[in-house]
Design a protein around this motif. Structure first.
Motif, PDB file in Angstrom:
ATOM      1  N   UNK A 128      81.233  34.716 -11.247  1.00 53.86           N
ATOM      2  CA  UNK A 128      79.779  34.646 -11.446  1.00 53.86           C
ATOM      3  C   UNK A 128      79.225  36.033 -11.777  1.00 53.86           C
ATOM      4  N   UNK A 129      79.742  37.059 -11.117  1.00 53.78           N
ATOM      5  CA  UNK A 129      79.324  38.429 -11.416  1.00 53.78           C
ATOM      6  C   UNK A 129      79.597  38.741 -12.896  1.00 53.78           C
ATOM      7  N   UNK A 130      80.780  38.373 -13.370  1.00 55.52           N
ATOM      8  CA  UNK A 130      81.132  38.615 -14.767  1.00 55.52           C
ATOM      9  C   UNK A 130      80.229  37.822 -15.710  1.00 55.52           C
ATOM     10  N   UNK A 131      79.949  36.575 -15.359  1.00 60.01           N
ATOM     11  CA  UNK A 131      79.071  35.750 -16.190  1.00 60.01           C
ATOM     12  C   UNK A 131      77.685  36.376 -16.315  1.00 60.01           C
ATOM     13  N   UNK A 132      77.144  36.826 -15.188  1.00 56.39           N
ATOM     14  CA  UNK A 132      75.815  37.424 -15.195  1.00 56.39           C
ATOM     15  C   UNK A 132      75.799  38.717 -16.013  1.00 56.39           C
ATOM     16  N   UNK A 133      76.864  39.508 -15.871  1.00 51.59           N
ATOM     17  CA  UNK A 133      76.949  40.763 -16.621  1.00 51.59           C
ATOM     18  C   UNK A 133      77.036  40.504 -18.125  1.00 51.59           C
ATOM     19  N   UNK A 153      84.768  25.562  -8.514  1.00 50.03           N
ATOM     20  CA  UNK A 153      83.479  25.823  -7.854  1.00 50.03           C
ATOM     21  C   UNK A 153      82.425  26.207  -8.894  1.00 50.03           C
ATOM     22  N   UNK A 154      82.805  27.019  -9.859  1.00 46.58           N
ATOM     23  CA  UNK A 154      81.861  27.426 -10.898  1.00 46.58           C
ATOM     24  C   UNK A 154      81.434  26.210 -11.724  1.00 46.58           C
ATOM     25  N   UNK A 155      82.395  25.389 -12.101  1.00 42.70           N
ATOM     26  CA  UNK A 155      82.085  24.206 -12.907  1.00 42.70           C
ATOM     27  C   UNK A 155      81.154  23.244 -12.173  1.00 42.70           C
ATOM     28  N   UNK A 156      81.339  23.151 -10.851  1.00 44.65           N
ATOM     29  CA  UNK A 156      80.514  22.236 -10.046  1.00 44.65           C
ATOM     30  C   UNK A 156      79.219  22.896  -9.569  1.00 44.65           C
ATOM     31  N   UNK A 157      79.110  24.204  -9.804  1.00 40.26           N
ATOM     32  CA  UNK A 157      77.940  24.966  -9.335  1.00 40.26           C
ATOM     33  C   UNK A 157      77.766  24.822  -7.827  1.00 40.26           C
ATOM     34  N   UNK A 158      78.889  24.870  -7.134  1.00 45.30           N
ATOM     35  CA  UNK A 158      78.873  24.705  -5.678  1.00 45.30           C
ATOM     36  C   UNK A 158      80.118  25.361  -5.090  1.00 45.30           C
ATOM     37  N   UNK A 159      79.919  26.245  -4.112  1.00 46.55           N
ATOM     38  CA  UNK A 159      81.041  26.911  -3.451  1.00 46.55           C
ATOM     39  C   UNK A 159      81.484  26.065  -2.267  1.00 46.55           C
ATOM     40  N   UNK A 175      75.444  36.228  -0.619  1.00 45.14           N
ATOM     41  CA  UNK A 175      75.987  36.391  -1.976  1.00 45.14           C
ATOM     42  C   UNK A 175      76.368  35.045  -2.584  1.00 45.14           C
ATOM     43  N   UNK A 176      76.929  34.164  -1.769  1.00 43.61           N
ATOM     44  CA  UNK A 176      77.284  32.829  -2.253  1.00 43.61           C
ATOM     45  C   UNK A 176      76.053  32.067  -2.708  1.00 43.61           C
ATOM     46  N   UNK A 177      74.992  32.143  -1.917  1.00 42.47           N
ATOM     47  CA  UNK A 177      73.756  31.443  -2.283  1.00 42.47           C
ATOM     48  C   UNK A 177      73.196  31.976  -3.592  1.00 42.47           C
ATOM     49  N   UNK A 178      73.192  33.307  -3.734  1.00 42.26           N
ATOM     50  CA  UNK A 178      72.686  33.910  -4.967  1.00 42.26           C
ATOM     51  C   UNK A 178      73.524  33.490  -6.165  1.00 42.26           C
ATOM     52  N   UNK A 179      74.842  33.423  -5.971  1.00 44.85           N
ATOM     53  CA  UNK A 179      75.735  33.031  -7.065  1.00 44.85           C
ATOM     54  C   UNK A 179      75.490  31.584  -7.477  1.00 44.85           C
ATOM     55  N   UNK A 180      75.378  30.702  -6.499  1.00 45.52           N
ATOM     56  CA  UNK A 180      75.129  29.287  -6.791  1.00 45.52           C
ATOM     57  C   UNK A 180      73.768  29.114  -7.469  1.00 45.52           C
ATOM     58  N   UNK A 181      72.759  29.814  -6.963  1.00 42.31           N
ATOM     59  CA  UNK A 181      71.421  29.748  -7.573  1.00 42.31           C
ATOM     60  C   UNK A 181      71.463  30.220  -9.026  1.00 42.31           C
TER      61      UNK A 181
END
Length: 210
Positions: A128-133, A153-159, A175-181
């Motif tokens: 997710x960090x890489x995607x955002x960057x 988890x990324x595909x489902x948008x849920x950790x 951090x998990x919440x921010x990534x999922x959001x």
């Protein structure tokens, strides 16, 4: 009509009799009740003969320890890409993750250590960090990861972690919440791909702690 069972060949290195046997019943008579019997089945007579020409240690024990042989016909990795990886310390349960530009070998980010986390969480956060960057720089580079779990988890948008929240790992859950959001609020063109360790070697973002 039932399918005919494929014949196997059995090599016995230590037993009542040693040699190559064409069926399990005959092999079983040589090894059952023999303390320390050493034997193994093979799909072809040629494989069995090759194995019997070696010691049990060479044919079985060493073979298990050898790394898988790369496929010479395997497609190479995409050079213009991002590679990510996470590391988890089994002693103190700390986790950290990082990402590199595969073509330039430049490290783009390194985060952690974070207390009370897991390796899968690190892999997920790294993607997710890489995607955002990449979105920030309007880049469509693909991302390579070692973790199929993190990819799902990324595909489902849920950790989907079973980790329990404690006072020690509050930051990790934030951090998990921010990534999922972020995943739920954003779209991206980047493909997330599995790094093929067998054919390409170690992930270039690996922390080297194996």
């Amino acid at each position: 009509m039932s399918k005919q069972k494929k014949q196997k060949f059995y090599v016995v290195w230590e037993g009542k009799q040693t040699g190559i046997f064409n069926d399990w019943d005959t092999c079983k008579k040589q090894v059952f009740g023999v303390d320390g019997a050493k034997y193994k089945s093979y799909e072809s007579k040629t494989e069995a003969e090759t194995a019997f020409g070696k010691s049990y240690f060479e044919a079985v024990v060493l073979e298990k320890k050898l790394p898988p042989k790369p496929n010479p016909n395997a497609s190479p990795p995409i050079i213009q890409s991002i590679v990510v990886d996470a590391a988890w310390n089994s002693k103190n349960k700390d986790m950290e993750y990082q990402g590199f530009n595969f073509s330039t070998k430049e490290r783009l980010f390194k985060k952690g250590p974070y207390a009370g986390a897991t390796n899968n969480i690190g892999e997920f956060l790294a993607i997710v960090h890489a995607l955002a960057l990449l979105k920030k720089h309007n880049s469509n580079l693909p991302i390579y990861t070692d973790s199929r779990t993190a990819m799902s988890w990324v595909n489902r948008k849920f950790a989907n972690t079973k980790l329990e929240k404690t006072d020690k790992n509050t930051e990790v859950f934030e951090l998990l919440k921010r990534a999922v959001d972020w995943l739920k609020a954003n779209t991206y063109p980047n493909k997330i791909l599995k790094w093929d360790t067998k054919n390409w070697g170690e992930n270039p973002a690996d922390f080297g702690r194996k």
